[in-house]
Design a protein around this motif. Structure first.
Motif, PDB file in Angstrom:
ATOM      1  N   HIS A  78       9.052  50.824  79.607  1.00 24.57           N
ATOM      2  CA  HIS A  78       8.974  51.596  78.368  1.00 24.57           C
ATOM      3  C   HIS A  78       8.775  50.699  77.145  1.00 24.57           C
ATOM      4  O   HIS A  78       9.052  51.108  76.026  1.00 24.57           O
ATOM      5  CB  HIS A  78      10.233  52.452  78.196  1.00 24.57           C
ATOM      6  CG  HIS A  78      10.454  53.376  79.341  1.00 24.57           C
ATOM      7  ND1 HIS A  78       9.641  54.467  79.569  1.00 24.57           N
ATOM      8  CD2 HIS A  78      11.358  53.363  80.347  1.00 24.57           C
ATOM      9  CE1 HIS A  78      10.061  55.093  80.653  1.00 24.57           C
ATOM     10  NE2 HIS A  78      11.098  54.439  81.139  1.00 24.57           N
ATOM     11  N   GLU A  79       8.264  49.505  77.359  1.00 26.89           N
ATOM     12  CA  GLU A  79       8.083  48.558  76.267  1.00 26.89           C
ATOM     13  C   GLU A  79       6.853  48.885  75.416  1.00 26.89           C
ATOM     14  O   GLU A  79       6.828  48.616  74.222  1.00 26.89           O
ATOM     15  CB  GLU A  79       7.944  47.148  76.865  1.00 26.89           C
ATOM     16  CG  GLU A  79       8.266  46.038  75.929  1.00 26.89           C
ATOM     17  CD  GLU A  79       8.313  44.701  76.653  1.00 26.89           C
ATOM     18  OE1 GLU A  79       7.668  43.776  76.140  1.00 26.89           O
ATOM     19  OE2 GLU A  79       8.981  44.574  77.704  1.00 26.89           O
ATOM     20  N   LEU A  80       5.836  49.442  76.056  1.00 24.97           N
ATOM     21  CA  LEU A  80       4.578  49.733  75.353  1.00 24.97           C
ATOM     22  C   LEU A  80       4.309  51.230  75.303  1.00 24.97           C
ATOM     23  O   LEU A  80       4.620  51.959  76.246  1.00 24.97           O
ATOM     24  CB  LEU A  80       3.409  49.039  76.058  1.00 24.97           C
ATOM     25  CG  LEU A  80       3.457  47.519  76.110  1.00 24.97           C
ATOM     26  CD1 LEU A  80       2.351  46.991  77.013  1.00 24.97           C
ATOM     27  CD2 LEU A  80       3.346  46.937  74.717  1.00 24.97           C
ATOM     28  N   ASN A  81       3.702  51.645  74.219  1.00 20.52           N
ATOM     29  CA  ASN A  81       3.225  53.028  74.105  1.00 20.52           C
ATOM     30  C   ASN A  81       1.945  53.159  74.933  1.00 20.52           C
ATOM     31  O   ASN A  81       1.301  52.152  75.263  1.00 20.52           O
ATOM     32  CB  ASN A  81       2.920  53.361  72.637  1.00 20.52           C
ATOM     33  CG  ASN A  81       4.175  53.431  71.803  1.00 20.52           C
ATOM     34  OD1 ASN A  81       5.176  53.996  72.230  1.00 20.52           O
ATOM     35  ND2 ASN A  81       4.126  52.852  70.620  1.00 20.52           N
ATOM     36  N   ARG A  99      14.334  32.629  69.551  1.00 16.54           N
ATOM     37  CA  ARG A  99      15.515  32.077  70.242  1.00 16.54           C
ATOM     38  C   ARG A  99      15.076  31.052  71.289  1.00 16.54           C
ATOM     39  O   ARG A  99      15.705  30.008  71.432  1.00 16.54           O
ATOM     40  CB  ARG A  99      16.321  33.207  70.878  1.00 16.54           C
ATOM     41  CG  ARG A  99      17.522  32.755  71.633  1.00 16.54           C
ATOM     42  CD  ARG A  99      18.629  32.297  70.728  1.00 16.54           C
ATOM     43  NE  ARG A  99      19.800  31.988  71.544  1.00 16.54           N
ATOM     44  CZ  ARG A  99      20.569  30.952  71.336  1.00 16.54           C
ATOM     45  NH1 ARG A  99      20.362  30.167  70.313  1.00 16.54           N
ATOM     46  NH2 ARG A  99      21.577  30.720  72.131  1.00 16.54           N
ATOM     47  N   VAL A 100      14.011  31.338  72.018  1.00 14.51           N
ATOM     48  CA  VAL A 100      13.487  30.377  72.995  1.00 14.51           C
ATOM     49  C   VAL A 100      13.090  29.077  72.292  1.00 14.51           C
ATOM     50  O   VAL A 100      13.375  27.984  72.775  1.00 14.51           O
ATOM     51  CB  VAL A 100      12.296  30.972  73.788  1.00 14.51           C
ATOM     52  CG1 VAL A 100      11.579  29.902  74.608  1.00 14.51           C
ATOM     53  CG2 VAL A 100      12.773  32.103  74.695  1.00 14.51           C
ATOM     54  N   LEU A 101      12.451  29.205  71.139  1.00 10.74           N
ATOM     55  CA  LEU A 101      12.063  28.021  70.375  1.00 10.74           C
ATOM     56  C   LEU A 101      13.292  27.207  69.953  1.00 10.74           C
ATOM     57  O   LEU A 101      13.304  25.977  70.069  1.00 10.74           O
ATOM     58  CB  LEU A 101      11.238  28.424  69.154  1.00 10.74           C
ATOM     59  CG  LEU A 101      10.716  27.281  68.285  1.00 10.74           C
ATOM     60  CD1 LEU A 101       9.844  26.325  69.095  1.00 10.74           C
ATOM     61  CD2 LEU A 101       9.939  27.840  67.107  1.00 10.74           C
ATOM     62  N   GLY A 127       9.386  43.847  66.904  1.00 12.59           N
ATOM     63  CA  GLY A 127      10.346  42.833  66.489  1.00 12.59           C
ATOM     64  C   GLY A 127      11.166  42.161  67.566  1.00 12.59           C
ATOM     65  O   GLY A 127      11.394  40.952  67.495  1.00 12.59           O
ATOM     66  N   PRO A 128      11.664  42.868  68.578  1.00 12.57           N
ATOM     67  CA  PRO A 128      12.556  42.213  69.533  1.00 12.57           C
ATOM     68  C   PRO A 128      11.916  41.052  70.300  1.00 12.57           C
ATOM     69  O   PRO A 128      12.578  40.044  70.550  1.00 12.57           O
ATOM     70  CB  PRO A 128      12.968  43.329  70.500  1.00 12.57           C
ATOM     71  CG  PRO A 128      12.722  44.589  69.771  1.00 12.57           C
ATOM     72  CD  PRO A 128      11.610  44.315  68.812  1.00 12.57           C
ATOM     73  N   GLU A 129      10.654  41.176  70.661  1.00 12.02           N
ATOM     74  CA  GLU A 129      10.026  40.094  71.413  1.00 12.02           C
ATOM     75  C   GLU A 129       9.839  38.851  70.551  1.00 12.02           C
ATOM     76  O   GLU A 129       9.990  37.721  71.016  1.00 12.02           O
ATOM     77  CB  GLU A 129       8.705  40.536  72.036  1.00 12.02           C
ATOM     78  CG  GLU A 129       8.873  41.590  73.115  1.00 12.02           C
ATOM     79  CD  GLU A 129       9.868  41.201  74.202  1.00 12.02           C
ATOM     80  OE1 GLU A 129       9.837  40.048  74.685  1.00 12.02           O
ATOM     81  OE2 GLU A 129      10.696  42.061  74.568  1.00 12.02           O
ATOM     82  N   LEU A 130       9.525  39.052  69.290  1.00 13.74           N
ATOM     83  CA  LEU A 130       9.408  37.914  68.379  1.00 13.74           C
ATOM     84  C   LEU A 130      10.763  37.252  68.182  1.00 13.74           C
ATOM     85  O   LEU A 130      10.865  36.024  68.179  1.00 13.74           O
ATOM     86  CB  LEU A 130       8.818  38.360  67.042  1.00 13.74           C
ATOM     87  CG  LEU A 130       8.543  37.243  66.036  1.00 13.74           C
ATOM     88  CD1 LEU A 130       7.588  36.202  66.622  1.00 13.74           C
ATOM     89  CD2 LEU A 130       7.985  37.836  64.760  1.00 13.74           C
ATOM     90  N   ALA A 131      11.800  38.045  68.053  1.00 12.71           N
ATOM     91  CA  ALA A 131      13.157  37.499  67.923  1.00 12.71           C
ATOM     92  C   ALA A 131      13.522  36.712  69.181  1.00 12.71           C
ATOM     93  O   ALA A 131      14.132  35.639  69.102  1.00 12.71           O
ATOM     94  CB  ALA A 131      14.158  38.613  67.672  1.00 12.71           C
TER      95      ALA A 131
END
Length: 187
Positions: free
Chosen positions: A43-46, A63-65, A55-59
């Motif tokens: 359910h991540e993509l429309n 964090r990975v960085l 926003g959550p994936e960029l966040a």
């Protein structure tokens, strides 16, 4: 297998082994966190391909960085504690030795502080990380055994044996115990 000496708690492990253990821990944290970005949730993509919650994936990537930077700094500290001078570090990073020293000397100093009695009480913006690292450098076998389990759970085709981390944690030469790096490493 008891790796303590005369019931005194943690065995005296080499400083470079302790630094390598911190690096291994940071690599483990980075790998575990980064792998969560691989699966794409149902359910991540429309239906039109846009994100349902921007926003959550960029966040997550930020964090990975952050974890990658901690891993990188731990690698520099390990190399320094293991005997590399700033020239070697600078050469690898393609910067001057002075630029490498300016950038990473504080990370190295933080490692040495962790080995001091005051280091265990260190606080600050990264207080939780500092506390964990302080415990790690004081009780290396405990963390090495946990990392053995992690490596064995994530085993690939290579035969790494049953102690892929703790088998490489070297005891300190009991004739030479230092709380600070030798002068030859401070250049």
């Amino acid at each position: 297998m008891d790796m303590t000496e005369s019931g005194s708690g943690a065995a005296p492990y080499a400083d470079a082994a302790r630094a390598r253990l911190v690096m291994a821990y940071e690599a483990c944290e980075l790998a575990d966190f980064a792998r969560f970005a691989v699966p794409i949730g149902e359910h991540e993509l429309n239906p039109d391909g846009t994100t349902r919650a921007p926003g959550p994936e960029l966040a997550h990537a930020a964090r990975v960085l952050t974890l990658a930077v901690r891993f990188f700094e731990a690698a520099v500290v390990f190399e320094r504690v293991g005997g590399a001078d700033w020239q070697v570090i600078g050469d690898v990073l393609e910067v001057s030795p002075e630029a490498a020293r300016v950038r990473y000397a504080m990370s190295e100093a933080s490692f040495w502080e962790l080995l001091s009695p005051e280091g265990a009480r260190s606080t600050g913006p990264a207080g939780e990380v500092t506390s964990l690292r302080a415990h790690m450098v004081r009780e290396p076998l405990e963390f090495a055994l946990d990392l053995d389990d992690w490596v064995l759970r994530h085993r690939d085709e290579n035969d790494l044996g049953t102690t892929p981390v703790s088998g490489g944690v070297v005891r300190r030469d009991t004739q030479r115990r230092t709380e600070k790096p030798p002068d030859s490493l401070r250049n």
